[in-house]
Design a protein around this motif. Structure first.
Motif, short mmCIF file in Angstrom:
data_model
loop_
_atom_site.label_atom_id
_atom_site.label_comp_id
_atom_site.label_asym_id
_atom_site.label_seq_id
_atom_site.Cartn_x
_atom_site.Cartn_y
_atom_site.Cartn_z
N LYS A 56 0.83 -1.21 0.00
CA LYS A 56 0.00 0.00 0.00
C LYS A 56 0.86 1.25 0.00
CE LYS A 56 -3.83 2.22 2.46
NZ LYS A 56 -4.76 2.10 3.61
N GLU A 57 1.92 1.25 0.80
CA GLU A 57 2.81 2.41 0.85
C GLU A 57 3.59 2.57 -0.44
OE1 GLU A 57 4.86 5.77 2.43
OE2 GLU A 57 2.89 4.84 2.66
N ARG A 60 1.34 4.25 -2.90
CA ARG A 60 1.20 5.69 -2.65
C ARG A 60 2.40 6.46 -3.17
NH1 ARG A 60 2.79 9.59 0.60
NH2 ARG A 60 4.26 8.23 1.72
#
Length: 305
Positions: A56-57, A60
């Protein structure tokens, strides 16, 4: 597609970045920007910017870099909580099918307000036409009996250009050129026209029509508002939209990551341009929560006049 099962410290991000840059250079509608972005992503990879512990990071960080050159909101590395299939486009299709099944086919609200003004909400998407034609036709036919119509796109995040043409066809009297799409593949253009016939009853091209917008209105929903506005058919009420005019395709690059790459760009036959980056500018600006009341008041005044 990489077979990675985790995204710990380097070198695990490398296959994701390599595949993302390959897809960019092969498919992005702006090849020169694709080259710039590929260089940027590889430099950031070398610097260790993507040495993170979670997919997820990583999504981003990469998305921020992908959008840093020309702010293309369709250009993303998307994170999916559940593992996504490897087939091209399958990740997005599975997600939007769930939304379709829980939103009455994308027409969750048809309501008659005072003064014979109807409200038709189209949300959360303009779903693929092979799914949405029946529920949209039913909703548009029901609303066609009203003296004025308000189409609420404030919570609509995009969808299928063919569905845009289908909805426009109910709101016009004659076959009309709505949009032209340039596709990088084949270096070709493709025109979008309203349909000569619709399966239900048309609202038609003369009664008052208003479109509600918000800062969340995006992509194909923006096209619907923009096409009708440029044709002089509708008054847009609300907020400036997000500004995404590039249709995209998605590829799975990791079990939880999908890269979406714009493969075309819209060219409106009236303006000669599109809403990319600028959004659709409302004719009557107001805060999104106030837009329905504002449009209803305008419709009643127009009908009285």
């Amino acid at each position: 597609m990489t077979t990675l099962t985790n995204l710990g410290p380097a070198p695990f991000p490398t296959p994701v970045i390599d595949e993302t840059t390959r897809l960019l250079t092969e498919h992005y509608v702006f090849p020169d920007i694709a080259e710039q972005l590929a260089t940027l992503l590889h430099r950031r990879l070398t610097e260790g910017a993507y040495d993170v512990d979670e997919a997820k990071e990583l999504a981003r960080l990469v998305t921020a870099d992908l959008q840093s050159v020309n702010n293309d909101r369709h250009l993303r590395l998307r994170h999916h909580v559940d593992p996504v299939p490897s087939k091209q486009g399958a990740a997005n299709l599975a997600a939007i099918r769930r939304d379709f099944d829980t939103s009455l086919g994308g027409a969750p609200r048809v309501e008659l307000l005072t003064g014979e003004v109807a409200v038709l909400e189209l949300a959360p998407m303009l779903f693929p036409l092979e799914w949405a034609a029946e529920p949209l036709s039913a909703a548009l036919t029901l609303a066609s009996r009203a003296q004025a119509l308000i189409i609420d796109l404030r919570a609509n995040r995009g969808g299928d250009p063919d569905t845009v043409a289908f909805v426009c066809s109910h709101l016009l009297d004659e076959r009309t050129h709505l949009n032209t799409m340039y596709w990088r593949a084949g270096d070709r253009t493709e025109q979008s026209w309203s349909l000569p016939h619709v399966p239900g009853t048309r609202f038609g091209g003369t009664k008052p029509l208003y479109v509600l917008s918000s800062a969340d209105t995006f992509s194909a929903a923006e096209e619907l508002a923009y096409d009708l506005q440029q044709l002089g058919r509708a008054t847009v009420v609300g907020e400036r939209t997000r500004g995404g005019a590039h249709p995209c395709e998605g590829w799975t690059v990791h079990p939880h990551l999908e890269v979406t790459v714009p493969v075309g760009r819209a060219i409106n036959p009236v303006s000669g341009t599109n809403w990319e980056g600028t959004g659709v500018q409302p004719d009557v600006p107001c805060a999104a929560p106030e837009a329905l009341t504002q449009a209803h008041t305008l419709a009643l005044a127009q009908l009285a006049g």
